[in-house]
Write a protein that holds these residues in place. Structure first.
Motif, PDB file in Angstrom:
ATOM      1  N   SER A  45      56.029  79.290   8.425  1.00 31.52           N
ATOM      2  CA  SER A  45      54.710  79.148   9.045  1.00 31.52           C
ATOM      3  C   SER A  45      54.489  80.197  10.125  1.00 31.52           C
ATOM      4  O   SER A  45      53.369  80.696  10.298  1.00 31.52           O
ATOM      5  CB  SER A  45      54.519  77.743   9.605  1.00 31.52           C
ATOM      6  N   MET A  46      55.533  80.570  10.850  1.00 30.94           N
ATOM      7  CA  MET A  46      55.395  81.629  11.851  1.00 30.94           C
ATOM      8  C   MET A  46      55.096  82.967  11.191  1.00 30.94           C
ATOM      9  O   MET A  46      54.288  83.749  11.697  1.00 30.94           O
ATOM     10  CB  MET A  46      56.665  81.712  12.696  1.00 30.94           C
ATOM     11  N   ASN A  47      55.729  83.239  10.046  1.00 30.47           N
ATOM     12  CA  ASN A  47      55.461  84.490   9.330  1.00 30.47           C
ATOM     13  C   ASN A  47      54.045  84.519   8.768  1.00 30.47           C
ATOM     14  O   ASN A  47      53.392  85.564   8.786  1.00 30.47           O
ATOM     15  CB  ASN A  47      56.483  84.698   8.209  1.00 30.47           C
ATOM     16  N   VAL A  48      53.566  83.387   8.279  1.00 29.59           N
ATOM     17  CA  VAL A  48      52.191  83.312   7.779  1.00 29.59           C
ATOM     18  C   VAL A  48      51.214  83.560   8.930  1.00 29.59           C
ATOM     19  O   VAL A  48      50.229  84.292   8.772  1.00 29.59           O
ATOM     20  CB  VAL A  48      51.925  81.951   7.104  1.00 29.59           C
ATOM     21  N   CYS A  49      51.483  82.991  10.093  1.00 31.29           N
ATOM     22  CA  CYS A  49      50.617  83.200  11.258  1.00 31.29           C
ATOM     23  C   CYS A  49      50.607  84.668  11.677  1.00 31.29           C
ATOM     24  O   CYS A  49      49.559  85.224  11.992  1.00 31.29           O
ATOM     25  CB  CYS A  49      51.056  82.319  12.413  1.00 31.29           C
TER      26      CYS A  49
END
Length: 70
Positions: free
Chosen positions: A14-18
């Motif tokens: 989720s951090m990479n998607v953000c």
């Protein structure tokens, strides 16, 4: 982050998607601002953005230490 805090892999994904989303939005806004604002205004805006992006990594750790002591 609290929603995905139980699984480390989901948190990292989720951090990479953000981060990817943030990069895409910056590219879109950069392209859009070329059409919207005159060159002089755009140059000042991006220079101000660059200034804060360079100063904030210096100030934030100091600010965290000061606020942590209180």
């Amino acid at each position: 982050m609290f929603l995905f805090g139980e699984s480390e892999i989901i948190l990292l994904a989720s951090m990479n998607v953000c981060r990817f989303s943030q990069a895409c939005i910056f590219c879109i806004l950069y392209t859009y601002s070329m059409e919207l604002y005159p060159t002089k205004v755009r140059a000042h805006g991006f220079a101000l953005n660059n200034l804060f992006s360079r100063i904030s990594p210096i100030i934030i750790p100091i600010l965290i230490e000061v606020l942590d002591r209180t």
